[in-house]
Design a protein around this motif. Structure first.
Motif, PDB file in Angstrom:
ATOM      1  N   LYS A 151       0.440  -1.286  -0.425  1.00 42.45           N
ATOM      2  CA  LYS A 151       0.012   0.304   0.015  1.00 42.45           C
ATOM      3  C   LYS A 151       0.498   1.054  -0.246  1.00 42.45           C
ATOM      4  O   LYS A 151       1.496   1.031   0.731  1.00 42.45           O
ATOM      5  CB  LYS A 151      -0.701   0.395   1.292  1.00 42.45           C
ATOM      6  N   GLY A 152       0.462   2.501  -0.634  1.00 44.97           N
ATOM      7  CA  GLY A 152       1.110   3.590  -0.432  1.00 44.97           C
ATOM      8  C   GLY A 152       2.393   3.400  -2.032  1.00 44.97           C
ATOM      9  O   GLY A 152       3.496   4.300  -1.973  1.00 44.97           O
ATOM     10  N   LEU A 153       2.736   2.348  -2.596  1.00 43.72           N
ATOM     11  CA  LEU A 153       4.003   2.041  -3.309  1.00 43.72           C
ATOM     12  C   LEU A 153       3.575   2.953  -4.416  1.00 43.72           C
ATOM     13  O   LEU A 153       5.625   3.828  -4.699  1.00 43.72           O
ATOM     14  CB  LEU A 153       3.809   0.912  -3.718  1.00 43.72           C
ATOM     15  N   GLU A 154       2.579   3.458  -5.193  1.00 48.30           N
ATOM     16  CA  GLU A 154       2.236   4.696  -5.915  1.00 48.30           C
ATOM     17  C   GLU A 154       3.229   6.082  -5.390  1.00 48.30           C
ATOM     18  O   GLU A 154       3.439   6.681  -6.383  1.00 48.30           O
ATOM     19  CB  GLU A 154       1.464   4.537  -6.699  1.00 48.30           C
ATOM     20  N   LYS A 155       2.980   5.949  -4.513  1.00 49.41           N
ATOM     21  CA  LYS A 155       3.106   7.451  -3.930  1.00 49.41           C
ATOM     22  C   LYS A 155       4.629   7.603  -3.658  1.00 49.41           C
ATOM     23  O   LYS A 155       5.518   8.047  -3.742  1.00 49.41           O
ATOM     24  CB  LYS A 155       2.537   7.294  -2.268  1.00 49.41           C
ATOM     25  N   GLU A 156       4.973   6.424  -2.853  1.00 43.91           N
ATOM     26  CA  GLU A 156       6.505   6.506  -2.270  1.00 43.91           C
ATOM     27  C   GLU A 156       7.238   4.429  -2.952  1.00 43.91           C
ATOM     28  O   GLU A 156       7.345   3.883  -2.698  1.00 43.91           O
ATOM     29  CB  GLU A 156       7.120   6.153  -0.809  1.00 43.91           C
ATOM     30  N   PRO A 157       7.670   4.804  -4.375  1.00 39.67           N
ATOM     31  CA  PRO A 157       8.373   3.986  -4.928  1.00 39.67           C
ATOM     32  C   PRO A 157       8.994   3.024  -4.106  1.00 39.67           C
ATOM     33  O   PRO A 157       9.860   2.008  -4.776  1.00 39.67           O
ATOM     34  CB  PRO A 157       8.445   4.513  -6.551  1.00 39.67           C
TER      35      PRO A 157
END
Length: 226
Positions: free
Chosen positions: A99-105
């Protein structure tokens, strides 16, 4: 296995305030986005009466008792009439993504490891104490005599599924001269702790058992060493 990419189209009807889903005309949506059509995105909750229908349209093909279990599992603590659908979708999507990988790759990504069936078994506090004493006793004998547990279990596990019958489990311990160290009550607790269902019957996960005994034996060896 849950399929998390859905082919759906959102169409608006002037005759109904409810969103219609057409599964034949496709656009891919994540589970959380899809469930958002049925719940309140800001709260992450949806009505319990709506949740089963949303799951049904996901084509999960769940049994009624499975849906009931999910409703109980994700019941909202803030509104007993709702379920926390965002928490549910996060848990499902965690199998495939962080979760949140798209914002914090640069976030670390860890592969999903499904829980083992044997790890779902629960014991009472008294049974945990009984288990601890029995495994400590077995581990000490294993350590002193340098006994290899796994090979003999493997001989009985002809289809290589990591489990043996309860009678085979007893037989292996007896052949290794460990059976006399375990009382009937301790065998009962061992069977409860390492129980797995195979072909409709209760087997014993000997790999998990051997791992625990080995862990105790290594700990005892380090304590003796230092």
């Amino acid at each position: 296995t849950f399929v998390l990419i859905f082919v759906i189209t959102r169409s608006t009807s002037t005759e109904s305030s409810e969103t219609d889903i057409d599964l034949d005309n496709c656009s891919a949506l994540r589970l959380s986005t899809y469930l958002g059509y049925f719940g309140a995105l800001k709260t992450g909750r949806m009505l319990k009466t709506t949740f089963p229908r949303a799951l049904d349209l996901c084509s999960f093909q769940l049994e009624p008792e499975e849906v009931d279990a999910l409703v109980k599992k994700y019941e909202s603590t803030k509104d007993k009439n709702c379920v926390e659908y965002l928490k549910f979708s996060d848990d499902v999507e965690a199998v495939f993504t962080t979760k949140g990988l798209e914002k914090e790759p640069t976030l670390p990504v860890h592969p999903f490891v499904p829980p083992q069936e044997v790890d779902q078994n629960t014991l009472t506090p008294q049974e945990k104490t009984t288990l601890d004493l029995a495994v400590h006793r077995l581990a000490e004998r294993v350590r002193v005599r340098s006994i290899q547990l796994t090979p003999l279990f493997d001989d009985y596990d002809r289809v290589h599924i990591g489990s043996v019958s309860r009678s085979q489990f007893r037989r292996v311990l007896s052949e290794l001269e460990l059976g006399s160290l375990v009382s009937e009550d301790e065998f009962r607790v061992l069977f409860s702790r390492f129980d797995v269902r195979v072909g409709g019957k209760d087997d014993v996960d000997y790999i998990a058992f051997c791992d625990l005994v080995s862990e105790y034996a290594q700990k005892a060896w380090r304590e003796k060493l230092y």
